[in-house]
Design an enzyme around this catalytic site. Structure first.
Site, PDB file in Angstrom:
ATOM      1  N   SER A  57       2.519   1.664  -7.487  1.00  0.00           N
ATOM      2  CA  SER A  57       1.560   1.762  -8.575  1.00  0.00           C
ATOM      3  C   SER A  57       1.375   3.226  -8.957  1.00  0.00           C
ATOM      4  CB  SER A  57       0.251   1.080  -8.174  1.00  0.00           C
ATOM      5  OG  SER A  57      -0.540   0.804  -9.301  1.00  0.00           O
ATOM      6  N   GLY A  90      -3.739   3.711  -6.808  1.00  0.00           N
ATOM      7  CA  GLY A  90      -5.171   3.618  -7.100  1.00  0.00           C
ATOM      8  C   GLY A  90      -5.521   4.139  -8.471  1.00  0.00           C
ATOM      9  N   GLY A  91      -4.561   4.118  -9.400  1.00  0.00           N
ATOM     10  CA  GLY A  91      -4.853   4.599 -10.737  1.00  0.00           C
ATOM     11  C   GLY A  91      -5.134   6.083 -10.786  1.00  0.00           C
TER      12      GLY A  91
END
Length: 643
Positions: free
Chosen positions: A248, A156-157
């Site tokens: 991610s 989620g960054g």
């Protein structure tokens, strides 16, 4: 240049169709929001209804009560920390207070405060609660403590996402099928996000014996892993066989835990999916933090400013955040930082030094990572402009050959997706695989996801995050699984992903009976496994020309610490031991007039000496150095690590 990563941000099937029908953005966002609310209530109710007999387990802090769900027992919302609220905001997490009565663990807890952006959104929706440091456990059987443990860190960054994230009308990280079909214990964790998890500020430095701040989210992850280590045996897991994996920004965090001394011994295997370890400079983060706080309270002392910031509701602290993924360029405005405590040095340097948490590693990326986030319409001129912006002038001609702008928009779009994918994922994955494999004897396994889904998503290929549905075996739970678009190929992908990952969790080797052989990774050959409905383990050299281009563009020279290069005629001397604790030996001895120069990684000259049979580095700080020996028509270039 440092590449950053964000989370996969998917539209559901219906949301994509709404976009294609051209409805207004505000109307679409309202419909999506209302559907999420109703869906969340529905899923919460259906999950509870699926529970069978209650199950109770004792932890070091008190008993927790979960329930049967099919052939597994699930415990949702177990606290691993004291809620980081009030005076504990921007403090290192503390263990939870003990309790005596059984604590209900039958429903997910809220996400951490965040501004949640869907693909293409520019407004975002604020959700979450600051009381969010909880984890979830799925296990085939409590007690015994013999099963491999798989701990997932969401992406989620580092500013959005949660363990109970919904994608395509499904809990994306729901661990039931993975635990049941893989015969493993699955754990998902949450951690603080955005400014609440990563703020660096002078007012916070004053609260520590040593002047540092930030990395609160990383400390959350480490405390969660400590909880797993100390408690998972009661849930049927082996505390000496813990795997961490993440995608991610979650993969960034997994990679960073490899280089944090505070995480040593808390895990035994790791998988980095569509990411690479990365952290920011402390001074830069502090400057950003000062500007951030001054945007709320520009007057007063540092401590007074922090006191005021702690008085604000969390929504007000995240209201101005922007999407971590826009136009195919991944942003990470809030990230871990090099603070001299949680992290002692940058990942590449730490790998080169050999002083990292050495465990078997899976690492890989997807073939079309940026297909969902690249601009939907790309004209050839956009490709040319991006190359001129991102690539040094002497490499632009080569870049245009590798990523031709094309004669139409479709060709331009394909080149844009390839460029954004390679520069931000393919090459960075190769760098980390090289760095780890060259500096440990434990195995590394590299993969490439190439599977594409049928229907509206088919043109996007193996987009960012696609493998998560198959790894958790939750793709079958989506609306697409109820119709013809859920194919035998999707069933095969679910089976392959689950088996490779759970085999690895159990043994450190993803291979097993009935699976295509996955070759172990070695840097010179760069062999890997292509994962699709029909895996292929025969390939080596993944997009070598493209990766070489990006390595040249950023000046990456590799991580091998013992390599020696020569310029001119003659044999170079043997340099040993390397790494060294102080004295480097030369065999044979150098000629008396040979000149020795030692440089640090910033290119600064640290030491000069004349030829001899040894070189004393005892006064130099720990780290990696470049050694140049000149004399008798021979130049010797070497990397040396001082421990």
């Amino acid at each position: 240049m440092r590449w950053t990563f964000g989370n996969s941000l998917f539209f559901s099937f219906h949301e994509l169709n709404e976009k294609s029908r051209g409805q207004s953005k505000s109307r679409i966002q309202t419909q999506i929001y209302m559907r999420r609310v109703l869906l969340f209530l529905f899923l919460l109710g259906s999950t509870s209804a699926a529970f069978g007999q209650a199950q109770q387990v004792s932890t070091q802090f008190g008993p927790v009560q979960g329930a049967k769900n099919g052939n597994v027992i699930q415990f949702l919302g177990i606290p691993f920390a004291t809620p980081p609220v009030g005076a504990l905001r921007w403090k290192a997490p503390l263990p939870p207070a003990s309790w005596t009565q059984p604590l209900s663990a039958e429903a997910f807890k809220p996400a951490c405060p965040q501004k949640q952006f869907e693909q293409g959104d520019t407004v975002g929706t604020m959700i979450g609660n600051e009381d969010c440091l909880y984890l979830n456990v799925w296990t085939p059987q409590t007690g015994a403590g013999t099963r491999a443990v798989m701990v997932f860190i969401h992406g989620g960054g580092n500013q959005q996402g949660s363990a109970n994230q919904i994608r395509s009308n499904t809990y994306l990280y729901f661990g039931k099928n993975l635990a049941e079909r893989g015969d493993v214990v699955v754990v998902t964790i949450q951690y603080r996000l955005g400014p609440l998890g990563f703020l660096v500020h002078p007012g916070l430095e004053k609260e520590h014996a040593q002047p540092r701040s930030g990395n609160y989210a990383v400390l959350d992850q480490i405390l969660a892993l400590a909880w797993v280590k100390n408690n998972i045996a009661a849930f049927g897991g082996d505390p000496n066989n813990i795997m961490i994996f993440g995608e991610s920004a979650g993969g960034v965090n997994v990679g960073n835990l490899l280089v944090s001394p505070l995480a040593a011994g808390l895990f035994h295997k790791a998988a980095i999916q569509s990411a690479t370890p990365i952290m920011g400079e402390y001074a830069e983060a502090k400057e950003r933090g000062v500007d951030y706080v001054d945007g709320y309270i520009p007057q007063g002392g540092d401590s007074a400013k922090i006191a005021y910031m702690r008085s604000l509701p969390p929504d007000s602290l995240i209201k101005n955040l922007t999407s971590p993924l826009a136009g195919g360029l991944v942003q990470m405005d809030w990230r871990p930082v090099l603070d001299g405590y949680v992290f002692m040095d940058h990942p590449e340097t730490t790998f080169r030094s050999g002083k990292f948490n050495k465990v078997p590693l899976i690492i890989g990326s997807n073939a079309e990572e940026m297909s969902l986030s690249a601009p939907p319409t790309v004209v050839p001129l956009m490709v040319t402009s991006l190359i001129k912006t991102a690539v040094p002038p002497d490499l632009q001609a080569l870049a245009l050959q590798l990523y031709p702008p094309g004669a139409n928009n479709d060709e331009a779009w394909a080149s844009m997706v390839g460029l954004l994918t390679d520069a931000q994922f393919t090459v960075t994955t190769r760098r980390t695989a090289q760095c780890v494999s060259e500096n440990q004897t434990l195995p590394v396994w590299r993969y490439l996801i190439s599977h594409a889904q049928a229907g509206v998503l088919e043109k996007y290929g193996a987009y960012h995050g696609i493998e998560l549905f198959y790894l958790f075996n939750t793709w079958e739970e989506t609306p697409l699984a109820k119709g013809p678009l859920f194919r035998d190929e999707d069933k095969a992908m679910q089976s392959h992903m689950l088996k490779y990952w759970t085999n690895f969790a159990k043994t450190g080797n993803p291979n097993g009976q009935g699976l295509v052989s996955w070759p172990e990774y070695h840097a010179p050959a760069d062999c890997y496994l292509t994962i699709s409905a029909n895996p292929d383990g025969s390939r080596c050299g993944l997009r070598d020309a493209e990766c070489d281009l990006w390595d040249q563009a950023v000046g990456f020279t590799g991580c091998l610490v013992t390599d020696v290069k020569t310029i001119g005629a003659g044999q170079p001397p043997l340099l040993y031991p390397n790494p060294t604790s102080g004295t480097l030996q030369f065999e044979p001895a150098l000629q008396a007039d040979a000149r020795i120069r030692v440089y640090n990684q910033q290119g600064q000259l640290c030491l000069q000496a004349q030829g001899n049979d040894s070189l004393h580095l005892g006064h130099l700080p720990q780290g990696m150095y470049f050694l140049r020996i000149s004399g008798d028509g021979l130049e010797v270039l070497a990397k040396v690590v001082k421990q």
